[in-house]
Design a protein around this motif. Structure first.
Motif, PDB file in Angstrom:
ATOM      1  N   PRO A 479       0.680  -1.221   0.128  1.00 39.72           N
ATOM      2  CA  PRO A 479      -0.006   0.139   0.048  1.00 39.72           C
ATOM      3  C   PRO A 479       0.774   1.291   0.013  1.00 39.72           C
ATOM      4  O   PRO A 479       0.575   2.405  -0.698  1.00 39.72           O
ATOM      5  CB  PRO A 479      -0.956  -0.049   1.458  1.00 39.72           C
ATOM      6  N   VAL A 480       2.109   1.284   0.603  1.00 40.00           N
ATOM      7  CA  VAL A 480       3.002   2.551   0.830  1.00 40.00           C
ATOM      8  C   VAL A 480       3.496   2.799  -0.688  1.00 40.00           C
ATOM      9  O   VAL A 480       3.189   3.741  -1.256  1.00 40.00           O
ATOM     10  CB  VAL A 480       4.042   2.325   1.670  1.00 40.00           C
ATOM     11  N   ALA A 481       3.908   1.677  -1.309  1.00 39.36           N
ATOM     12  CA  ALA A 481       4.423   1.823  -2.829  1.00 39.36           C
ATOM     13  C   ALA A 481       3.195   2.291  -3.849  1.00 39.36           C
ATOM     14  O   ALA A 481       3.353   3.069  -4.584  1.00 39.36           O
ATOM     15  CB  ALA A 481       4.905   0.615  -3.414  1.00 39.36           C
ATOM     16  N   ASN A 482       2.063   1.662  -3.418  1.00 38.38           N
ATOM     17  CA  ASN A 482       0.703   2.229  -4.381  1.00 38.38           C
ATOM     18  C   ASN A 482       0.376   3.605  -4.238  1.00 38.38           C
ATOM     19  O   ASN A 482       0.140   4.261  -5.448  1.00 38.38           O
ATOM     20  CB  ASN A 482      -0.451   1.332  -4.062  1.00 38.38           C
ATOM     21  N   ARG A 483       0.697   4.325  -2.924  1.00 38.84           N
ATOM     22  CA  ARG A 483       0.123   5.640  -3.011  1.00 38.84           C
ATOM     23  C   ARG A 483       1.138   6.374  -3.627  1.00 38.84           C
ATOM     24  O   ARG A 483       0.718   7.624  -4.378  1.00 38.84           O
ATOM     25  CB  ARG A 483       0.388   6.137  -1.310  1.00 38.84           C
ATOM     26  N   ARG A 484       2.372   6.290  -3.898  1.00 40.38           N
ATOM     27  CA  ARG A 484       3.316   6.887  -4.505  1.00 40.38           C
ATOM     28  C   ARG A 484       3.139   6.615  -6.033  1.00 40.38           C
ATOM     29  O   ARG A 484       3.188   7.591  -6.893  1.00 40.38           O
ATOM     30  CB  ARG A 484       4.939   6.304  -4.298  1.00 40.38           C
ATOM     31  N   TYR A 485       2.893   5.495  -6.436  1.00 34.12           N
ATOM     32  CA  TYR A 485       2.518   5.032  -7.769  1.00 34.12           C
ATOM     33  C   TYR A 485       1.323   5.875  -8.512  1.00 34.12           C
ATOM     34  O   TYR A 485       1.174   6.481  -9.393  1.00 34.12           O
ATOM     35  CB  TYR A 485       2.327   3.473  -8.067  1.00 34.12           C
ATOM     36  N   VAL A 486       0.303   6.014  -7.345  1.00 31.28           N
ATOM     37  CA  VAL A 486      -0.921   6.685  -7.727  1.00 31.28           C
ATOM     38  C   VAL A 486      -0.671   8.348  -8.124  1.00 31.28           C
ATOM     39  O   VAL A 486      -1.138   8.730  -9.198  1.00 31.28           O
ATOM     40  CB  VAL A 486      -2.005   6.885  -6.833  1.00 31.28           C
ATOM     41  N   ASP A 487       0.153   8.727  -7.278  1.00 34.83           N
ATOM     42  CA  ASP A 487       0.812  10.179  -7.457  1.00 34.83           C
ATOM     43  C   ASP A 487       1.325  10.409  -8.953  1.00 34.83           C
ATOM     44  O   ASP A 487       1.015  11.299  -9.888  1.00 34.83           O
ATOM     45  CB  ASP A 487       1.529  10.551  -6.492  1.00 34.83           C
ATOM     46  N   PHE A 488       2.334   9.796  -9.025  1.00 35.34           N
ATOM     47  CA  PHE A 488       3.054   9.554 -10.509  1.00 35.34           C
ATOM     48  C   PHE A 488       2.248   9.048 -11.710  1.00 35.34           C
ATOM     49  O   PHE A 488       2.467   9.675 -12.556  1.00 35.34           O
ATOM     50  CB  PHE A 488       4.355   8.798 -10.349  1.00 35.34           C
ATOM     51  N   PHE A 489       1.248   8.281 -11.492  1.00 32.62           N
ATOM     52  CA  PHE A 489       0.516   7.895 -12.432  1.00 32.62           C
ATOM     53  C   PHE A 489      -0.368   8.948 -13.091  1.00 32.62           C
ATOM     54  O   PHE A 489      -0.405   9.185 -14.470  1.00 32.62           O
ATOM     55  CB  PHE A 489      -0.592   7.015 -12.070  1.00 32.62           C
ATOM     56  N   GLU A 490      -0.925   9.996 -12.118  1.00 31.26           N
ATOM     57  CA  GLU A 490      -1.341  11.235 -12.601  1.00 31.26           C
ATOM     58  C   GLU A 490      -0.458  12.064 -13.859  1.00 31.26           C
ATOM     59  O   GLU A 490      -1.047  12.576 -14.747  1.00 31.26           O
ATOM     60  CB  GLU A 490      -2.113  12.080 -11.457  1.00 31.26           C
ATOM     61  N   GLU A 491       0.678  12.052 -13.301  1.00 27.19           N
ATOM     62  CA  GLU A 491       1.743  12.884 -14.060  1.00 27.19           C
ATOM     63  C   GLU A 491       2.002  12.275 -15.206  1.00 27.19           C
ATOM     64  O   GLU A 491       2.098  12.709 -16.386  1.00 27.19           O
ATOM     65  CB  GLU A 491       2.984  13.060 -13.298  1.00 27.19           C
ATOM     66  N   TRP A 492       2.240  10.839 -15.321  1.00 29.61           N
ATOM     67  CA  TRP A 492       2.419  10.243 -16.235  1.00 29.61           C
ATOM     68  C   TRP A 492       1.128  10.332 -17.392  1.00 29.61           C
ATOM     69  O   TRP A 492       1.475  10.523 -18.865  1.00 29.61           O
ATOM     70  CB  TRP A 492       2.128   8.629 -16.075  1.00 29.61           C
ATOM     71  N   ARG A 493      -0.042  10.225 -17.068  1.00 27.23           N
ATOM     72  CA  ARG A 493      -1.019  10.669 -18.033  1.00 27.23           C
ATOM     73  C   ARG A 493      -1.042  12.007 -18.511  1.00 27.23           C
ATOM     74  O   ARG A 493      -1.338  12.064 -19.933  1.00 27.23           O
ATOM     75  CB  ARG A 493      -2.505  10.233 -17.162  1.00 27.23           C
ATOM     76  N   ALA A 494      -0.543  12.737 -17.698  1.00 30.51           N
ATOM     77  CA  ALA A 494      -0.655  14.438 -18.117  1.00 30.51           C
ATOM     78  C   ALA A 494       0.515  14.493 -19.259  1.00 30.51           C
ATOM     79  O   ALA A 494       0.341  15.185 -20.398  1.00 30.51           O
ATOM     80  CB  ALA A 494      -0.384  15.415 -16.956  1.00 30.51           C
ATOM     81  N   VAL A 495       1.622  13.690 -18.987  1.00 35.27           N
ATOM     82  CA  VAL A 495       2.682  13.667 -20.097  1.00 35.27           C
ATOM     83  C   VAL A 495       2.311  13.297 -21.353  1.00 35.27           C
ATOM     84  O   VAL A 495       2.377  13.944 -22.479  1.00 35.27           O
ATOM     85  CB  VAL A 495       3.927  12.969 -19.569  1.00 35.27           C
ATOM     86  N   TYR A 496       1.345  12.011 -21.210  1.00 34.88           N
ATOM     87  CA  TYR A 496       0.938  11.826 -22.765  1.00 34.88           C
ATOM     88  C   TYR A 496      -0.172  12.727 -23.214  1.00 34.88           C
ATOM     89  O   TYR A 496       0.145  13.132 -24.309  1.00 34.88           O
ATOM     90  CB  TYR A 496       0.251  10.409 -22.588  1.00 34.88           C
ATOM     91  N   GLN A 497      -0.867  13.262 -22.577  1.00 31.61           N
ATOM     92  CA  GLN A 497      -1.923  14.046 -23.191  1.00 31.61           C
ATOM     93  C   GLN A 497      -1.327  15.441 -23.738  1.00 31.61           C
ATOM     94  O   GLN A 497      -1.742  15.895 -24.868  1.00 31.61           O
ATOM     95  CB  GLN A 497      -2.908  14.639 -21.989  1.00 31.61           C
ATOM     96  N   SER A 498      -0.238  15.969 -23.123  1.00 33.74           N
ATOM     97  CA  SER A 498       0.284  17.172 -23.599  1.00 33.74           C
ATOM     98  C   SER A 498       1.348  16.872 -24.664  1.00 33.74           C
ATOM     99  O   SER A 498       1.580  17.772 -25.432  1.00 33.74           O
ATOM    100  CB  SER A 498       1.521  17.355 -22.238  1.00 33.74           C
ATOM    101  N   LEU A 499       1.662  15.587 -24.906  1.00 34.19           N
ATOM    102  CA  LEU A 499       2.395  15.290 -26.273  1.00 34.19           C
ATOM    103  C   LEU A 499       1.687  14.703 -27.202  1.00 34.19           C
ATOM    104  O   LEU A 499       2.251  14.641 -28.340  1.00 34.19           O
ATOM    105  CB  LEU A 499       3.458  14.280 -25.895  1.00 34.19           C
ATOM    106  N   VAL A 500       0.193  14.643 -27.405  1.00 35.70           N
ATOM    107  CA  VAL A 500      -0.419  14.200 -28.411  1.00 35.70           C
ATOM    108  C   VAL A 500      -0.180  14.670 -29.925  1.00 35.70           C
ATOM    109  O   VAL A 500       0.192  14.286 -30.804  1.00 35.70           O
ATOM    110  CB  VAL A 500      -1.877  14.041 -28.095  1.00 35.70           C
ATOM    111  N   GLY A 501      -0.418  16.113 -29.669  1.00 29.00           N
ATOM    112  CA  GLY A 501      -0.380  17.004 -30.938  1.00 29.00           C
ATOM    113  C   GLY A 501       1.231  16.923 -31.514  1.00 29.00           C
ATOM    114  O   GLY A 501       1.340  16.833 -32.527  1.00 29.00           O
TER     115      GLY A 501
END
Length: 516
Positions: A479-501
């Motif tokens: 669960p400790v690692a999961n909380r860290r991954y959840v935070d970085f997952f949101e940024e991971w998704r944002a990186v993709y969305q910002s690079l689509v164009g």
């Protein structure tokens, strides 16, 4: 003496695997495998030669037969294979061009044509899926537009499993799982829809006759017997898709159960009743090998392929060391990654080495490392590769749950799942227990079970699984690692969305300056 062995064969994207199942003991008594090549002649193109499939199949079979006096005791054979493949053959069964496989993304214009002619809503209703280059029809229309002589000469469009089944028994066939990747297939009725085929522009007669996965489609011919070493007259079953056969092989046989299959690409497969309508098309639907079940399935393109790319380009040292030590080269990579903390010191990887499948369906996506710093090492990149694949799984996981799918645990299968380190990262990211079966490759085992049903050894595919499939380990999330991954997952998704164009413009430049 009654024949009690069956043979299952799975054609993966880069490997063919075969196994002999002893139906009296529920044990695999022989195994064979053979790689086959994948070609990328242009950006976004992905092709394979049909005869390479067959050569790998025959090699895998002969490896099995060399391990014992099995040929005369094999009662039935079934083949599964990679899906979303468009392979045109003439009336003699000869391939007319290389197969365009699932990761081929050249047919975006043809997808637009389908949306403009029949409409995406009608495709959704009939086939249960979205319009995307991943499917058979857009690639067939590309052939019709760019290689009209090939389209005109096409007698049937076959899958890799269908082609090798033809080489086995001489009959043009398609199992219902492979058919699920053709828009003319009405998945809730298990039948071709001629009106949809004609509206798309692919005559219905270019599709083979349909069979359920456990049904008999023919017998091994004398020619196939010479090529494979099998006994002429051995029963040939229809087989399934690689993913649905793997689901059977790991014991996922009920609505609500799910599994995660990892190989060159990967699939999150959740079982739903075929009559259930789910209005979510970023995740696919196609028939399970078990009638009445549909797989709510999210394919992802570059899973093991990401680490394989790193190995091929930067792994000379590990290659040499693995040879000297007699170890798996991938184990040497993951051993390095163990010393990097969760989330790879902020390094994020988008696992899109050519395109993105579910949930983005972006044929112009490209691979990205984001967050490189002076302290970034090879080990950091290796761990980021594995975590990026897990983030891609999580994005589909969340969409499936939002659509109403309930996922309590995942059953694992495939090459990368042999790494406990990789499995622990996956569990930590999706925050679910992962069950690891005590079996080898699941798809050929599932095929061997289907062959046993066709041969009359088993009365159904499910009952014998209790003796075949055992869970050797359950990996619980941290669960400790999961909380860290959840935070970085949101940024991971944002990186993709910002690079689509940027990805779209980048592909246009590649196409503009590519050498023909």
């Amino acid at each position: 003496m009654a024949r009690h062995l069956t043979l299952g064969i799975d054609i993966g994207t880069t490997n063919v695997k075969a196994c002999v199942l002893d139906t009296q003991t529920g044990k695999v008594v022989a195994f064979g495998s053979q790689e086959h090549p994948l070609f990328h002649p242009k950006p976004g193109w992905a092709e394979q030669e049909a005869d390479n499939y067959w050569q790998a199949v025959t090699s895998s079979i002969r490896q099995c037969l060399e391990q014992g006096n099995f040929a005369d005791q094999i009662a039935g054979v079934a083949i599964s294979g990679l899906v979303g493949v468009t392979l045109p053959v003439n009336d003699k069964g000869r391939p007319l061009r290389p197969a365009m496989i699932w990761m081929d993304s050249r047919s975006e214009e043809e997808c637009t044509d389908i949306r403009n002619t029949i409409g995406e809503k009608e495709i959704n209703r009939n086939n249960g899926n979205r319009v995307a280059p991943w499917f058979i029809d857009p690639k067939a229309l590309w052939i019709a537009k760019h290689e009209p002589h090939v389209f005109a000469a096409t007698h049937k469009f076959l899958s890799p499993a269908g082609y090798c089944t033809y080489r086995m028994c001489g009959n043009f066939t398609m199992n219902t799982g492979d058919a699920g990747l053709a828009y003319a297939y009405e998945y809730q009725k298990e039948a071709w829809n001629p009106a949809v085929a004609n509206a798309i522009g692919i005559p219905i007669e270019k599709f083979p006759r349909l069979y359920r996965s456990h049904e008999i489609v023919g017998e091994i011919t004398s020619k196939a017997a010479e090529e494979t070493g099998l006994r002429a007259g051995t029963i040939v079953a229809a087989g399934g898709t690689d993913i649905s056969s793997a689901a059977l092989g790991v014991g996922v046989t009920k609505a609500g159960e799910a599994f995660y299959s990892m190989g060159t690409g990967s699939n999150l497969g959740i079982m739903i009743p075929t009559e259930q309508t789910v209005d979510e098309y970023r995740i696919l639907k196609w028939p399970h090998v078990l009638p009445g079940l549909t797989m709510f399935d999210a394919p992802m393109a570059f899973t093991g392929a990401s680490l394989k790319w790193f190995r091929d380009q930067f792994g000379d040292g590990e290659f040499r060391l693995a040879e000297r030590m007699g170890q798996n080269v991938f184990d040497l990579f993951t051993e390095q990654a163990k010393h990097v903390p969760a989330c790879s010191n902020g390094l994020l990887y988008l696992p899109y080495l050519g395109n993105s499948l579910a949930p983005n369906w972006n044929s112009r996506a490209t691979g990205v490392f984001f967050g490189v710093q002076p302290t970034t090492t090879r080990a950091t990149m290796i761990r980021a590769l594995i975590e990026g694949v897990a983030f891609d799984l999580l994005s589909n996981f969340r969409i499936a749950e939002a659509a109403g799918a309930k996922i309590d645990t995942l059953v694992l299968n495939g090459g990368p799942t042999k790494s406990r380190f990789w499995n622990q990262i996956t569990a930590n990211v999706v925050n679910r227990p992962l069950k690891v079966p005590d079996i080898g490759e699941a798809a050929p085992i599932g095929d061997a079970v289907l062959a046993a049903v066709a041969a009359g050894i088993y009365s159904d595919p499910v009952t014998p699984l209790a003796d075949i499939v055992k869970i050797k380990e359950t990996i619980d999330p941290d669960p400790v690692a999961n909380r860290r991954y959840v935070d970085f997952f949101e940024e991971w998704r944002a990186v993709y969305q910002s690079l689509v164009g940027s990805m779209d413009r980048h592909r246009s430049l590649l196409e503009k300056y590519s050498v023909s």
